[in-house]
Write an enzyme that holds these catalytic residues in place. Structure first.
Site, short mmCIF file in Angstrom:
data_model
loop_
_atom_site.label_atom_id
_atom_site.label_comp_id
_atom_site.label_asym_id
_atom_site.label_seq_id
_atom_site.Cartn_x
_atom_site.Cartn_y
_atom_site.Cartn_z
N ASP A 184 46.87 61.77 49.52
CA ASP A 184 45.45 61.73 49.91
C ASP A 184 44.59 61.28 48.73
O ASP A 184 43.69 60.45 48.87
CB ASP A 184 44.98 63.07 50.49
N ASP B 226 48.46 49.02 54.55
CA ASP B 226 47.31 48.52 55.33
C ASP B 226 46.02 48.77 54.56
O ASP B 226 45.10 47.95 54.56
CB ASP B 226 47.24 49.21 56.71
N LYS C 7 53.65 63.85 48.71
CA LYS C 7 52.89 65.02 49.16
C LYS C 7 53.72 66.27 48.81
O LYS C 7 53.95 67.16 49.63
CB LYS C 7 52.65 64.90 50.68
N TYR D 283 60.73 57.77 59.94
CA TYR D 283 61.10 56.59 60.73
C TYR D 283 62.54 56.62 61.24
O TYR D 283 62.99 55.68 61.89
CB TYR D 283 60.85 55.31 59.90
N ASP E 194 53.71 52.71 54.68
CA ASP E 194 53.17 52.04 55.87
C ASP E 194 51.64 52.11 55.85
O ASP E 194 50.94 51.11 56.01
CB ASP E 194 53.74 52.76 57.11
#
Ligand code: NAI
Length: 331
Positions: free
Chosen positions: A203, A231, A170, A123, A227
């Protein structure tokens, strides 16, 4: 009189702000909003996305309640949300996802709190055109920013009697950047022996959140994963209309719904104001108005439990106004 800067935002923003203003007015608190139009519409009218007077208000009041702002895609335009988080170093984005009464989802008893690092990672907006067919985007992870968000997550867990903090990363692929984040997590977790600590590759974290959401309590992660996973968390509790957030820095705090300006339902007066109302509750707790926050939460729970008045995103036919009136009746 405590003053709070209110950004009315774009799309459904002004509609859900009306709901918040009515609820706050009904509580007769010693609190006043300084309201500003910000965002795309303000830019079209006056040539600035955020007027200077609005920045001055933030710097005076130190607290912002913010409705969503539209970010035009791919026009060389930097998200105002990202700009605000950067300008005021609002490094901790805290997103509590809690099951609400009578909201039908395949999941029950969800109660997880996502700590999203809010100032770096992809970002930072550093993209470089190498040639016509190649773009590089820079991901930045620093010890300073990782340490403060991870520590904030453990301190929150300690203060709220939470049992576990999970790190999402990750590091198997991004060995240096996410590797640094994970190694800092492992170091800091040793300072909190009473809190369980574990980690998930991002994941796998997505799959586990859907298959075994009860495994998660407090979660901490770099910006992009935060982010996306928030959701996902909103999907577990009935959708974006229910997920609130706080963006905290050392000096200034901003409270907002996780969702965007929902242009598909703007001006239809059917937006669900719950996420912004729950964000208002977190804001009220921040200024130590605990009783008022509790009253609003209880009223929302009561309306949802009755199930007579609900907005279309959660299977009802009521308008924002009707839903707000039902909450007001319970206050
Ligand atoms: P969105 O969150 O606005 O909408 C996604 C879906 O959820 C839509 O179908 C929408 O109708 C529904 N939805 C969202 N909030 C709702 C609510 N309160 N009640 C009922 N339904 C609701 O995401 P989208 O469409 O990707 O983004 C629209 C704009 O918002 C973009 O310009 C984006 O950049 C901006 N945005 C702004 C944010 C902020 O200001 N914090 C955060 C996310 C997006």
């Amino acid at each position: 009189m405590r003053k709070v800067t209110l950004f009315k935002g774009d799309g459904i923003g002004p509609e859900i702000c009306e709901a918040v203003k009515k609820v706050i007015a009904a509580l007769s608190l010693d609190l006043e909003f300084e309201e500003f139009d910000v965002g795309e519409n303000e830019y079209l009218r006056h040539g600035a996305f955020i007027p200077q007077a609005a920045f001055d208000s933030i710097e005076r009041n130190k607290i912002i309640l913010k409705a969503p702002i539209t970010t035009p895609i791919g026009k060389g335009f930097r998200s105002l949300n990202v700009q605000l988080r950067e300008k005021y170093d609002l490094y901790a984005n805290i997103r509590p996802a809690r099951s609400l009464p009578n909201i039908q989802t395949p999941f029950e008893n969800i109660d997880m709190v996502i700590f999203r690092e809010n100032t770096e990672d992809l970002y930072v907006g550093k993209e470089e055109k190498i040639d016509e067919d190649t773009i590089h985007a820079t991901k930045i992870i620093t010890r300073k920013c990782s340490t403060r968000i991870i520590r904030a997550a453990f301190e929150y867990a300690k203060a709220h009697d939470r049992k576990k903090v999970s790190c999402v990363h990750k590091a198997n692929i991004l060995k240096m950047s996410d590797g640094l984040f994970l190694s800092i997590f492992n170091e800091i977790s040793k300072e909190y022996p009473e809190i369980e600590a574990d980690s998930y590759i991002v994941d796998n974290a997505c799959m586990q959140m859907v298959m075994h959401p009860e495994k998660f309590d407090v979660m901490v992660m770099p910006n992009l994963y935060g982010d996306i996973l928030s959701d996902l968390a909103s999907g577990l509790i009935g959708g974006l209309g229910f997920l609130p957030s706080a963006n905290l820095g050392e000096e200034i705090a901003m409270f907002e719904a996780v969702h965007g300006s929902a242009p598909d339902i703007a001006h239809k007066y059917i937006a669900n104001p719950t996420a912004l109302l729950l964000s208002t509750c977190i804001m009220l707790e921040h200024i130590e108005e605990y009783e008022a926050a509790e009253k609003i939460r209880r009223a929302i729970d009561a309306v949802l439990k009755e199930g007579k008045v609900r907005t279309p995103d959660c299977g009802g036919t009521s308008t924002t106004q009707e839903y707000t009136d039902a909450i007001l009746a319970h206050l």
